[in-house]
Design a protein around this motif. Structure first.
Motif, PDB file in Angstrom:
ATOM      1  N   ALA A 367       0.828  -1.198   0.000  1.00 20.12           N
ATOM      2  CA  ALA A 367       0.000   0.000   0.000  1.00 20.12           C
ATOM      3  C   ALA A 367       0.864   1.250   0.000  1.00 20.12           C
ATOM      4  O   ALA A 367       1.961   1.277   0.562  1.00 20.12           O
ATOM      5  N   ARG A 368       0.354   2.297  -0.636  1.00 20.91           N
ATOM      6  CA  ARG A 368       1.025   3.595  -0.576  1.00 20.91           C
ATOM      7  C   ARG A 368       0.892   4.192   0.817  1.00 20.91           C
ATOM      8  O   ARG A 368       1.765   4.920   1.292  1.00 20.91           O
ATOM      9  N   LEU A 369      -0.239   3.911   1.465  1.00 21.65           N
ATOM     10  CA  LEU A 369      -0.499   4.420   2.812  1.00 21.65           C
ATOM     11  C   LEU A 369      -1.431   3.438   3.509  1.00 21.65           C
ATOM     12  O   LEU A 369      -2.430   3.014   2.931  1.00 21.65           O
ATOM     13  N   ASP A 370      -1.091   3.078   4.738  1.00 19.42           N
ATOM     14  CA  ASP A 370      -1.941   2.170   5.502  1.00 19.42           C
ATOM     15  C   ASP A 370      -1.810   2.500   6.981  1.00 19.42           C
ATOM     16  O   ASP A 370      -0.789   2.209   7.607  1.00 19.42           O
ATOM     17  N   LEU A 371      -2.852   3.146   7.543  1.00 20.38           N
ATOM     18  CA  LEU A 371      -2.844   3.559   8.945  1.00 20.38           C
ATOM     19  C   LEU A 371      -4.080   2.999   9.648  1.00 20.38           C
ATOM     20  O   LEU A 371      -5.019   3.732   9.980  1.00 20.38           O
ATOM     21  N   PRO A 372      -4.115   1.680   9.879  1.00 22.37           N
ATOM     22  CA  PRO A 372      -5.288   1.102  10.540  1.00 22.37           C
ATOM     23  C   PRO A 372      -5.435   1.616  11.965  1.00 22.37           C
ATOM     24  O   PRO A 372      -4.456   1.742  12.706  1.00 22.37           O
ATOM     25  N   GLY A 373      -6.667   1.938  12.334  1.00 17.20           N
ATOM     26  CA  GLY A 373      -6.946   2.410  13.683  1.00 17.20           C
ATOM     27  C   GLY A 373      -6.440   3.807  13.994  1.00 17.20           C
ATOM     28  O   GLY A 373      -6.419   4.221  15.155  1.00 17.20           O
ATOM     29  N   PRO A 380      -9.982  23.612  13.611  1.00 22.33           N
ATOM     30  CA  PRO A 380      -9.736  25.001  13.216  1.00 22.33           C
ATOM     31  C   PRO A 380      -8.490  25.542  13.917  1.00 22.33           C
ATOM     32  O   PRO A 380      -8.292  25.322  15.118  1.00 22.33           O
ATOM     33  N   SER A 381      -7.635  26.203  13.148  1.00 21.42           N
ATOM     34  CA  SER A 381      -6.353  26.736  13.634  1.00 21.42           C
ATOM     35  C   SER A 381      -5.403  25.644  14.097  1.00 21.42           C
ATOM     36  O   SER A 381      -4.415  25.927  14.781  1.00 21.42           O
ATOM     37  N   GLY A 382      -5.690  24.391  13.729  1.00 17.06           N
ATOM     38  CA  GLY A 382      -4.834  23.286  14.145  1.00 17.06           C
ATOM     39  C   GLY A 382      -3.519  23.258  13.384  1.00 17.06           C
ATOM     40  O   GLY A 382      -3.338  23.907  12.348  1.00 17.06           O
ATOM     41  N   ARG A 383      -2.581  22.473  13.901  1.00 19.86           N
ATOM     42  CA  ARG A 383      -1.261  22.322  13.302  1.00 19.86           C
ATOM     43  C   ARG A 383      -0.903  20.844  13.283  1.00 19.86           C
ATOM     44  O   ARG A 383      -1.224  20.096  14.210  1.00 19.86           O
ATOM     45  N   LEU A 384      -0.206  20.409  12.236  1.00 18.87           N
ATOM     46  CA  LEU A 384       0.294  19.036  12.167  1.00 18.87           C
ATOM     47  C   LEU A 384       1.534  19.010  11.296  1.00 18.87           C
ATOM     48  O   LEU A 384       1.541  19.536  10.176  1.00 18.87           O
ATOM     49  N   LEU A 385       2.601  18.400  11.810  1.00 14.37           N
ATOM     50  CA  LEU A 385       3.843  18.212  11.078  1.00 14.37           C
ATOM     51  C   LEU A 385       3.969  16.726  10.760  1.00 14.37           C
ATOM     52  O   LEU A 385       4.006  15.887  11.668  1.00 14.37           O
ATOM     53  N   VAL A 386       3.994  16.384   9.465  1.00  9.43           N
ATOM     54  CA  VAL A 386       4.071  14.992   9.017  1.00  9.43           C
ATOM     55  C   VAL A 386       5.498  14.695   8.587  1.00  9.43           C
ATOM     56  O   VAL A 386       6.045  15.384   7.718  1.00  9.43           O
ATOM     57  N   VAL A 387       6.106  13.680   9.207  1.00 10.57           N
ATOM     58  CA  VAL A 387       7.504  13.360   8.915  1.00 10.57           C
ATOM     59  C   VAL A 387       7.627  11.874   8.607  1.00 10.57           C
ATOM     60  O   VAL A 387       6.715  11.082   8.850  1.00 10.57           O
ATOM     61  N   GLY A 388       8.783  11.501   8.086  1.00 11.24           N
ATOM     62  CA  GLY A 388       9.067  10.113   7.740  1.00 11.24           C
ATOM     63  C   GLY A 388       9.902  10.055   6.483  1.00 11.24           C
ATOM     64  O   GLY A 388       9.879  10.979   5.658  1.00 11.24           O
ATOM     65  N   PRO A 389      10.669   8.976   6.296  1.00  9.49           N
ATOM     66  CA  PRO A 389      11.514   8.848   5.102  1.00  9.49           C
ATOM     67  C   PRO A 389      10.680   8.813   3.822  1.00  9.49           C
ATOM     68  O   PRO A 389       9.461   8.632   3.855  1.00  9.49           O
ATOM     69  N   ASN A 390      11.370   8.982   2.701  1.00 13.58           N
ATOM     70  CA  ASN A 390      10.699   8.868   1.409  1.00 13.58           C
ATOM     71  C   ASN A 390      10.034   7.504   1.285  1.00 13.58           C
ATOM     72  O   ASN A 390      10.597   6.481   1.677  1.00 13.58           O
ATOM     73  N   GLY A 391       8.811   7.495   0.738  1.00 10.98           N
ATOM     74  CA  GLY A 391       8.110   6.243   0.528  1.00 10.98           C
ATOM     75  C   GLY A 391       7.203   5.810   1.652  1.00 10.98           C
ATOM     76  O   GLY A 391       6.551   4.762   1.558  1.00 10.98           O
ATOM     77  N   GLY A 393       4.576   7.535   2.725  1.00 12.50           N
ATOM     78  CA  GLY A 393       3.197   7.933   2.465  1.00 12.50           C
ATOM     79  C   GLY A 393       2.828   9.337   2.868  1.00 12.50           C
ATOM     80  O   GLY A 393       1.641   9.663   3.001  1.00 12.50           O
ATOM     81  N   LYS A 394       3.809  10.228   3.041  1.00 13.25           N
ATOM     82  CA  LYS A 394       3.502  11.600   3.469  1.00 13.25           C
ATOM     83  C   LYS A 394       2.638  12.309   2.426  1.00 13.25           C
ATOM     84  O   LYS A 394       1.605  12.912   2.756  1.00 13.25           O
ATOM     85  N   SER A 395       3.067  12.250   1.181  1.00 13.26           N
ATOM     86  CA  SER A 395       2.301  12.915   0.117  1.00 13.26           C
ATOM     87  C   SER A 395       0.925  12.283  -0.045  1.00 13.26           C
ATOM     88  O   SER A 395      -0.072  12.976  -0.296  1.00 13.26           O
ATOM     89  N   LEU A 552       5.245   8.877  10.241  1.00 10.19           N
ATOM     90  CA  LEU A 552       4.742   7.725   9.505  1.00 10.19           C
ATOM     91  C   LEU A 552       5.681   6.534   9.581  1.00 10.19           C
ATOM     92  O   LEU A 552       5.292   5.418   9.226  1.00 10.19           O
ATOM     93  N   THR A 553       6.907   6.743  10.033  1.00 11.76           N
ATOM     94  CA  THR A 553       7.807   5.614  10.246  1.00 11.76           C
ATOM     95  C   THR A 553       7.280   4.730  11.370  1.00 11.76           C
ATOM     96  O   THR A 553       7.388   3.504  11.319  1.00 11.76           O
ATOM     97  N   GLN A 554       6.697   5.345  12.382  1.00 13.54           N
ATOM     98  CA  GLN A 554       6.211   4.611  13.544  1.00 13.54           C
ATOM     99  C   GLN A 554       4.799   4.082  13.355  1.00 13.54           C
ATOM    100  O   GLN A 554       4.407   3.087  13.952  1.00 13.54           O
TER     101      GLN A 554
END
Length: 556
Positions: A367-373, A380-391, A393-395, A552-554
């Motif tokens: 899968a390109r992205l799989d986040l079960p559960g 509103p006004s929320g913030r999120l930083l998405v990190v992880g190596p290439n591949g 599924g960040k994009s 996304l690594t974890q």
């Protein structure tokens, strides 16, 4: 090893690129080159490598030269093994020359200095360790290692990493790098940083990576013009020293510009008042004191002329300073929204690769992205930083949040009337008639499309010219003629057009100048709208370290 550039100038037909560029780099020196897109950074590397002749000035260099461009255009059928063989051939030639010199050396009459130079070169190139060094560089940079794989079947990033590994193994006297961290993850950047710091020759690197500049650069050349129109060489090591010095210089430039404009306006006003007085306030009544009227007229004319001369004599030609980012005041939410409800959320998202296209090494069962559960909710006004190596599924996650990618499992909900602005990792290709449309026309087309779909409030349109991202001259040009960086700026402007409640930014530092990245980072920290950023940029991650983080690594 010594490199000297003296009063370098270059121009393409009808377009000057640079003028008056001077600097020197000695052995152990590492010069960082920064500047806006179109300022000539990549052109400068080709001038230093000898691939382009300068229009004016000269380049003097000693020793071997290796250039690593942003893209590698392979020959038909060329393989990874071909690149490796080319690297090892040069190193093995040096080893063979040493063996031949040692075998033929006459201890009675031979020139020991010549033998010592040959031995010194072989030791510098570490010719006996060449095969292992290539293998280590390929591995540490995350490059493919199968010698039979064709280069034209690799991604741009994979080709770049293979070429970079080979160039590092060659140990040239002068190493020229163009945006070397664009296709590297954290561990690869760490390896590259160690190699550059230990480089025995000279290094010139074009980069927008502020952390790399801080870790590596012994001096920084800024190709953006200063108030006197010339590039500036900042001799202190590191990005932070450069940033402080340039900020101070920009502050003085803007102060001087404002003072000159204010002074010129005051003199012009006095001049206008003086000429107005020739026909109004000073004039005696008609029929009286005719000689006095003529005398006073001459006095006022002379006074006005003196003011003109003073205006011209005191005028200082101070060009307009660079325009700062005019980030708009974006809304947190629309009237009637419940602030406890998210702008958008996805639950247990999974997105599969299209049938037959999954990479062999893909995790998560292909899968390109799989986040079960997993619930990803942006309030509103929320913030999120998405990190992880290439591949990891960040994009894909950002596309799922944007609703531009259908989920194969899970759900997505979005607040009614929510406006979402998206900046993808790379600009979309321009095809067909769109290639002839200017930035202004394309921006207007986007506004009409959003208006027709109900995604645009006519009272909250963000004018593109007021953002400070592109000049009016650039906005009048067809988008297809803009540089990658200018296109990137336009994509950011288009994402802001409809005053979004949520901004989704995928690798927002790609192709942007470090000045704009600094300004954008400050704007993202204080904007009322919600923001999600996926980035590999280490300095941006550090600047946003107080944001919630989804690694996304974890979770993958």
């Amino acid at each position: 090893m010594h490199l000297v550039a003296q009063d370098l100038g270059f121009a393409y037909p009808g377009r000057p690129v640079m003028d008056g560029v001077s600097f020197s780099v000695s052995q152990g020196g590492r010069l960082g080159v920064v500047g806006e897109n179109g300022s000539g950074k990549s052109t400068l590397l080709h001038l230093l490598a000898g691939d382009l002749p300068p229009k004016s000035g000269e380049v003097r260099r000693q020793g071997s030269v290796a250039l690593v461009e942003q893209e590698l255009h392979p020959e038909p059928g060329q393989t990874i093994g071909d690149l490796i063989a080319g690297t090892l051939e040069g190193l093995r030639t040096a080893a063979a020359e040493l063996d031949a010199a040692a075998a033929a050396f006459d201890h009675a009459s031979g020139d020991l200095a010549v033998l010592e130079r040959t031995l010194s070169l072989a030791e510098h190139l570490a010719v006996w360790d060449a095969d292992r060094r290539v293998e280590v560089a390929l591995t540490r940079l995350g490059a493919p290692r199968d010698p039979a794989r064709r280069l034209d079947q690799l991604s741009v990033g994979e080709r770049f990493r293979v070429r970079l590994a080979c160039r590092l193994a060659e140990r040239a006297d002068l190493l020229l790098l163009d945006e070397p961290t664009n296709h590297l993850d954290d561990s690869a950047i760490e390896f590259l940083t160690g190699e550059l710091v230990a480089w025995r020759g000279a290094v010139v690197l074009v980069t927008h990576d502020r952390e790399l500049l801080d870790d590596v650069a012994t001096a920084i050349l800024d190709l953006d013009p200063s108030w006197d129109g010339k590039p500036v060489l900042y001799g202190q090591p590191g990005y932070l020293a450069y940033r402080f010095a340039k900020t101070q210089a920009l502050h003085r430039w803007r102060q001087r510009y404002r003072a000159e404009r204010k002074r010129a306006a005051a003199l012009a006003e006095r001049l206008d008042e003086s000429y107005e007085g020739l026909s109004d306030e000073w004039r005696p009544g008609k029929g009286s004191q005719k000689h006095r009227r003529a005398t006073r007229a001459r006095i006022h004319v002379k006074a006005a002329d003196r003011l003109v001369q003073k205006l011209e004599a005191e005028a200082i030609e101070v060009p307009a300073p660079p325009v700062e980012l005019g980030f708009p005041d974006l809304p947190a939410m629309s009237p009637g929204w419940d602030p406890s409800n998210p702008v958008v959320e996805v639950r247990s998202p999974r997105v599969d690769f299209p049938a037959g296209s999954a990479p062999a090494a893909a995790g998560n069962d292909g899968a390109r992205l799989d986040l079960p559960g997993t619930r990803v909710a942006i309030p509103p006004s929320g913030r999120l930083l998405v990190v992880g190596p290439n591949g990891t599924g960040k994009s894909t996650l950002l596309a799922a949040l944007a609703g531009t990618l259908e989920l194969d499992r899970g759900s997505r909900t979005v607040a009614a009337g929510a406006r979402i602005g998206v900046v993808g990792q790379e600009s979309e290709p321009i095809t067909g008639k769109a290639r002839l449309r200017s930035g202004f026309e394309t921006y207007a087309d986007e506004a009409l499309r959003l208006l027709a779909s109900g995604e645009l409030d006519p009272d909250h349109v963000v004018p593109v010219a007021g953002l400070g991202l592109l000049s009016e001259e650039d906005l009048d040009r067809p988008l297809a003629e803009l540089s990658a960086g200018q296109r990137r700026r336009f994509e950011l402007a288009r994402a802001l057009l409809h005053a979004p409640h949520l901004l989704l930014l995928d690798e927002p530092t790609n192709h942007l100048s470090i000045d704009l990245v600094d300004e954008l980072t400050r704007a993202l920290q204080v904007t009322p709208c919600a923001v999600v950023v996926a980035t590999h940029d280490r300095r941006m991650r550090s600047d946003l370290e107080d944001w919630p983080v989804l690694d996304l690594t974890q979770t993958g």
